[in-house]
Design an enzyme around this catalytic site. Structure first.
Site, mmCIF file in Angstrom:
data_model
loop_
_atom_site.group_PDB
_atom_site.id
_atom_site.type_symbol
_atom_site.label_atom_id
_atom_site.label_comp_id
_atom_site.label_asym_id
_atom_site.label_seq_id
_atom_site.Cartn_x
_atom_site.Cartn_y
_atom_site.Cartn_z
ATOM 1 N N ASP A 22 0.808 -1.217 0.000
ATOM 2 C CA ASP A 22 0.000 0.000 0.000
ATOM 3 C C ASP A 22 0.845 1.273 0.000
ATOM 4 O O ASP A 22 1.979 1.285 0.464
ATOM 5 C CB ASP A 22 -0.874 0.047 1.264
ATOM 6 N N HIS A 168 3.635 -2.243 3.195
ATOM 7 C CA HIS A 168 3.635 -0.869 2.686
ATOM 8 C C HIS A 168 4.929 -0.563 1.943
ATOM 9 O O HIS A 168 6.013 -0.833 2.458
ATOM 10 C CB HIS A 168 3.449 0.115 3.846
HETATM 11 ZN ZN LIG Z 1 -2.615 3.241 3.076
#
Ligand SMILES: [Zn+2]
Length: 210
Positions: A22, A168
């Site tokens: 992400d 992430h």
């Molecule tokens: Zn996010």
């Protein structure tokens, strides 16, 4: 409202796992993730932020060229339950258009920032042709840089056929994530898992039902 909930895993007898990343694209960490997946011929899904895509279109292109999937993660990483319907629509639709413009493909997977959503968000996302994708290992907290071993241990306990895993590649220092993912990928490969995109995972599960 089962079908309207976030999908965190699927039922499948195949040894497949979907790793997701992400908050990119990011000029340092997205490229490192691509290197790791190229080494094992694996595929990943990148839930990208629209305004980062506009900033780094060449990274978006590299991700698509290497066969990975791009998911919608809103335009500005907004907390959607704080927005009214039209602002919420704007956040998702703007990124939908950016993805189509940059990749020539319609994205079908969406992840709300902070995994924050309500019924209104669910309906909107569905109307725009998306499935809402969560993840199992949210307790690994990779975004808080809790240590490589911590990320690995917490994630390990969620690995089984059909798991969707969250990491992430954007915002801040992601070196712990990269190190943890590198080790997890090699463990998964040794165990005979295949790394697939979220859409491939969903497709495998649906074929199973037929
Ligand atoms: Zn996010």
């Amino acid at each position: 409202m089962g079908a309207l909930k976030m999908i965190q895993r699927v039922e499948t007898p195949h040894k497949v796992v979907a790793m997701t990343f992400d908050d990119g694209p990011n000029p340092i960490y997205t490229l490192k993730v691509l290197d790791l997946f190229r080494e094992v011929s694996g595929k990943a899904t990148f839930f990208m932020i629209g305004r980062h895509m506009v900033e780094y279109p060449e990274i978006v292109e590299a991700v698509v060229t290497q066969g990975h999937e791009i998911g919608n993660h809103t335009y500005s990483h907004a907390k959607l339950t704080f927005l009214n319907e039209s602002d919420c629509l704007q956040e998702i639709q703007q990124t939908d258009k950016i993805i189509t413009n940059l990749t020539g493909m319609k994205s079908t997977v969406f992840r709300p920032p902070y995994l924050d959503y309500n019924h209104g968000v669910v309906l909107l996302v569905k109307r725009l042709g998306y499935r809402m994708i969560g993840a199992l290992n949210t307790d690994a907290l990779d975004w808080e840089q809790p240590g490589v071993d911590y990320i690995i241990e917490k994630t390990r306990s969620h690995i089984s056929s059909g798991s969707i895993l969250l990491f992430h590649d954007g915002f801040g220092d992601r070196s712990q994530t990269i190190e943890a993912v590198k080790i997890l990928i090699s463990e998964l490969c040794l165990q005979g898992y295949q790394l697939v995109t979220v859409s491939d995972l969903l497709r495998l599960a649906e074929e199973e039902k037929k």
